[in-house]
Design a protein around this motif. Structure first.
Motif, PDB file in Angstrom:
ATOM      1  N   ALA A 100       0.817  -1.281  -0.027  1.00  0.00           N
ATOM      2  CA  ALA A 100      -0.036   0.302  -0.179  1.00  0.00           C
ATOM      3  C   ALA A 100       0.657   1.372   0.112  1.00  0.00           C
ATOM      4  O   ALA A 100       1.978   1.517   0.554  1.00  0.00           O
ATOM      5  N   ASN A 101       0.301   2.393  -0.089  1.00  0.00           N
ATOM      6  CA  ASN A 101       1.284   3.813  -0.199  1.00  0.00           C
ATOM      7  C   ASN A 101       1.398   4.063   0.947  1.00  0.00           C
ATOM      8  O   ASN A 101      -0.018   5.159   1.072  1.00  0.00           O
ATOM      9  N   ASP A 102       2.440   3.757   1.436  1.00  0.00           N
ATOM     10  CA  ASP A 102       2.297   3.509   2.997  1.00  0.00           C
ATOM     11  C   ASP A 102       3.802   3.634   3.621  1.00  0.00           C
ATOM     12  O   ASP A 102       4.636   1.585   3.695  1.00  0.00           O
ATOM     13  N   VAL A 103       3.960   4.505   4.332  1.00  0.00           N
ATOM     14  CA  VAL A 103       5.882   3.952   4.452  1.00  0.00           C
ATOM     15  C   VAL A 103       5.641   2.766   5.841  1.00  0.00           C
ATOM     16  O   VAL A 103       6.584   2.444   5.836  1.00  0.00           O
ATOM     17  N   THR A 128      -0.259   1.379  -5.529  1.00  0.00           N
ATOM     18  CA  THR A 128       0.458   1.251  -5.483  1.00  0.00           C
ATOM     19  C   THR A 128       0.916   0.764  -6.184  1.00  0.00           C
ATOM     20  O   THR A 128       1.774   1.008  -6.479  1.00  0.00           O
ATOM     21  N   ILE A 129       2.060  -0.197  -4.795  1.00  0.00           N
ATOM     22  CA  ILE A 129       3.475  -0.843  -5.315  1.00  0.00           C
ATOM     23  C   ILE A 129       3.670  -2.183  -5.305  1.00  0.00           C
ATOM     24  O   ILE A 129       2.680  -2.927  -4.522  1.00  0.00           O
ATOM     25  N   ARG A 130       3.954  -2.948  -6.534  1.00  0.00           N
ATOM     26  CA  ARG A 130       4.493  -4.128  -6.879  1.00  0.00           C
ATOM     27  C   ARG A 130       5.921  -4.596  -6.422  1.00  0.00           C
ATOM     28  O   ARG A 130       6.047  -3.701  -7.255  1.00  0.00           O
ATOM     29  N   LEU A 131       6.170  -5.394  -5.343  1.00  0.00           N
ATOM     30  CA  LEU A 131       7.520  -5.402  -5.097  1.00  0.00           C
ATOM     31  C   LEU A 131       7.808  -7.195  -6.047  1.00  0.00           C
ATOM     32  O   LEU A 131       7.454  -7.582  -5.080  1.00  0.00           O
ATOM     33  N   ILE A 132       8.790  -7.369  -6.806  1.00  0.00           N
ATOM     34  CA  ILE A 132       8.952  -8.864  -6.915  1.00  0.00           C
ATOM     35  C   ILE A 132      10.350  -8.792  -6.851  1.00  0.00           C
ATOM     36  O   ILE A 132      11.525  -8.375  -7.057  1.00  0.00           O
ATOM     37  N   VAL A 133      10.777  -9.733  -5.762  1.00  0.00           N
ATOM     38  CA  VAL A 133      12.558 -10.047  -5.601  1.00  0.00           C
ATOM     39  C   VAL A 133      12.606 -11.537  -5.712  1.00  0.00           C
ATOM     40  O   VAL A 133      12.174 -12.424  -6.073  1.00  0.00           O
TER      41      VAL A 133
END
Lengths: 112, 134
Positions: free
Chosen positions: B4-7, B57-62
């Motif tokens: 979510a857009n939240d630190v 929103t941010i998606r993270l792929i590692v």
């Protein structure tokens, strides 16, 4: 939730954050550090021996605390930084402005 | 993972990455170094890319491949290249000192390769850190 231990040794405020100061908890650290500084000694040593992570948000906490300490006639320096933290302090130039010391005693002595 | 857009999400990212790294036998110190760059880039997207708004929103792929840790951050904010933003170099004594731009300096110092592109719909930031033998 923050993990900030503190103690006062001979007129110096020793702040000992543990684990991480990241973007999510930096504000909490800042509020606690400023409250301790307001009610305690103005010479501040950051004892980083239990800290394994600091982000630029954490650097901001150090800077804000240092400015406040200096304005109150004190100062701030850093002791016992571990490799990861040292690297961030070096990239930011904080190592040279605040000084890095191998022990809390050396850091206290440097503050005079 | 989706963020979510939240630190506050940064804590969850670091915890997950530490777990991922432990499972993959990646030394903790190197994992934390990678987390630090992710922390800075995610914070950057939230504060500059989404400009303090509440949507997005941010998606993270590692992934752990070819002796490296790689990540892609994908967000639906307006086009924003974090590496082109004005970087204020650290200078001056503590009275003048500002933090702006330091996050990106930290990212550049710790990653082996960084990239940004906008694919017409999403911002895509790529990063890679080669792992050293423990």
């Amino acid at each position: 939730m923050t993990n900030l231990n503190h103690e006062v040794i001979d007129g110096s405020l020793i702040l000992k954050p543990s684990r991480r100061i990241d973007s999510s908890n930096a504000k909490g650290f800042e509020d606690e550090a400023i409250a301790l500084l307001d009610s305690g000694p103005k010479k501040v040593v950051i004892d980083a021996s239990d800290l394994d992570y600091i982000s630029s948000a954490g650097l901001r906490v150090i800077l804000t605390t240092a400015k406040k300490a200096k304005a109150a006639g004190g100062g701030l320096t850093i002791a016992c930084a571990r490799a990861n933290v040292k690297e961030v302090l070096a990239v930011s130039g904080f190592d040279s402005i605040f000084g890095l010391h191998d022990s809390v005693d050396q850091a206290r002595a440097a503050l005079g | 993972m989706s963020l979510a857009n939240d630190v506050q999400e940064v804590a969850r990212v670091i915890d997950s990455l530490e777990e991922f790294s432990a499972q993959h036998g990646i030394p903790r110190e190197q994992a934390l170094r990678f987390c630090l760059a992710l922390d800075e880039l995610i914070t950057n997207i939230i504060s500059h890319g989404f400009a303090g708004g509440s949507g997005g929103t941010i998606r993270l792929i590692v992934e752990h491949a070819d002796g490296a840790l790689k990540a892609e951050l994908i967000d639906d904010g307006p086009p924003f290249d974090p590496f082109q933003a004005d970087v204020e170099l650290p200078s001056g004594d503590i009275e003048q000192r500002r933090i702006g731009g330091l996050g990106i300096s930290i990212v550049k110092a710790s990653m082996d390769s960084l990239g940004y592109r906008h694919d017409g719909r999403f911002n895509r930031v790529n990063m890679e850190m080669r792992l050293k033998a423990a």
